[in-house]
Design an enzyme around this catalytic site. Structure first.
Site, PDB file in Angstrom:
ATOM      1  N   LYS A 147       0.593  -0.011  -1.839  1.00  0.00           N
ATOM      2  CA  LYS A 147       0.782  -1.216  -2.637  1.00  0.00           C
ATOM      3  C   LYS A 147      -0.543  -1.953  -2.822  1.00  0.00           C
ATOM      4  O   LYS A 147      -0.857  -2.435  -3.930  1.00  0.00           O
ATOM      5  CB  LYS A 147       1.801  -2.136  -1.973  1.00  0.00           C
ATOM      6  CG  LYS A 147       2.030  -3.463  -2.683  1.00  0.00           C
ATOM      7  CD  LYS A 147       2.544  -3.277  -4.104  1.00  0.00           C
ATOM      8  CE  LYS A 147       2.636  -4.586  -4.882  1.00  0.00           C
ATOM      9  NZ  LYS A 147       3.609  -5.536  -4.332  1.00  0.00           N
ATOM     10  N   LEU A 148      -1.334  -2.066  -1.773  1.00  0.00           N
ATOM     11  CA  LEU A 148      -2.620  -2.748  -1.897  1.00  0.00           C
ATOM     12  C   LEU A 148      -3.549  -1.997  -2.840  1.00  0.00           C
ATOM     13  O   LEU A 148      -4.248  -2.614  -3.659  1.00  0.00           O
ATOM     14  CB  LEU A 148      -3.264  -2.907  -0.518  1.00  0.00           C
ATOM     15  CG  LEU A 148      -2.547  -3.855   0.447  1.00  0.00           C
ATOM     16  CD1 LEU A 148      -3.229  -3.838   1.814  1.00  0.00           C
ATOM     17  CD2 LEU A 148      -2.486  -5.279  -0.104  1.00  0.00           C
TER      18      LEU A 148
END
Length: 289
Positions: free
Chosen positions: A172-173
């Site tokens: 996600k990052l």
């Protein structure tokens, strides 16, 4: 249908809750502030006064929270935390954007209580959440994912298992970092076109026919050109996520492009754009600023 609890009713959590209700699940909700609760109560959800109360009796507890600090408090607070209210047969899912280290720590705390835990951060905007078309980036073990899959497929059009706990957070990052870089690059290019008095729309239309044009560019560029900055993904959350990403990179020297994009969002927050959509950073580069 399942008895599900959702903790956190912000822009994404409230939309996920509506999707679960529409699918016929029994839903209990909790939110730190009450403003987002009433519409869901009117639609059939039950409101709980604390995360612990909300989690009591639930088969699945889903959190959608702002950051590590909020996640820690909502799950683990000694008096009101959701973990204290869960039964060992329940499943905990955290869909917040968190750091990998905190995800792994939370997984250990869940394991101590005999609770199955899955991290399932999402990629997608409010429109995708409304349509049940989010993409889940899942970290955790395959058996727990198999138990959760019907619920995740209610909320998303894609469920991607990327590895063990913590790997979902990394995915996600990395995803948000790439989005943020695209936002800053496009903002600078559009401001350059405007400064040179080019026909910006025509140039962008031509660029859209080349191989460099990413699918998201159509949405990003249209909000910048039309100066429509109603928050879909606010500047302040993108800035937070860049901070988490650089922490994982180890140093700014290891990720100079990410660090430069992070600085743009920090500057935007400092100039009062924190609650505006991420594309509002174009305002930093316009000639009339």
């Amino acid at each position: 249908m399942s008895h599900i609890t959702v903790l956190g009713l912000g822009a994404m959590g409230s939309r996920m809750s509506a999707q679960l209700l529409a699918a016929g699940h029994a839903l209990t909700v909790w939110n730190r502030s009450p403003h987002a609760v009433q519409a869901l109560i009117d639609a059939g959800a039950r409101h709980a006064a604390s995360p612990a109360e909300a989690a009591s009796g639930a088969e699945v507890v889903i959190a959608m929270l702002r950051d590590d600090e909020a996640s820690r408090q909502v799950w683990l607070d000694a008096n009101t935390g959701a973990l204290a209210g869960m039964v060992p047969t329940a499943i905990a899912i955290d869909s917040s954007t968190l750091t990998p280290g905190w995800v792994r720590e939370l997984g250990r705390r869940m394991q101590e209580r005999g609770i199955s835990f899955l991290e399932a951060p999402v990629s997608g905007s409010r429109a995708q959440a409304d349509a049940g078309q989010l993409t889940y980036l899942v970290g955790g073990d395959a058996p727990t994912l198999a138990r959760c899959l019907p619920i995740l497929q209610t909320l998303g059009s894609g469920v991607e298992h990327v590895g063990a706990l913590g790997h979902g957070a990394l995915a996600k990052l990395a995803t948000n970092a790439m989005l943020g870089i695209q936002v800053t690059g496009l903002a600078e290019a559009i401001a350059m076109l405007e400064r040179q008095q080019a026909n910006t729309s025509e140039v962008l239309n031509a660029m859209a026919k080349t191989s460099v044009w990413a699918p998201v560019f159509t949405y990003l560029s249209s909000t910048m050109v039309q100066r429509q900055f109603e928050p879909q993904f606010p500047v302040e959350l993108m800035e937070k996520d860049f901070g988490y990403t650089l922490r994982e990179a180890g140093s700014n020297a290891n990720a100079p492009t990410l660090a430069a994009a992070h600085a743009v969002f920090q500057r935007a927050r400092a100039q009062g754009l924190g609650l505006e959509n991420m594309t509002s950073v174009v305002q930093l580069f316009r000639a009339e600023k």
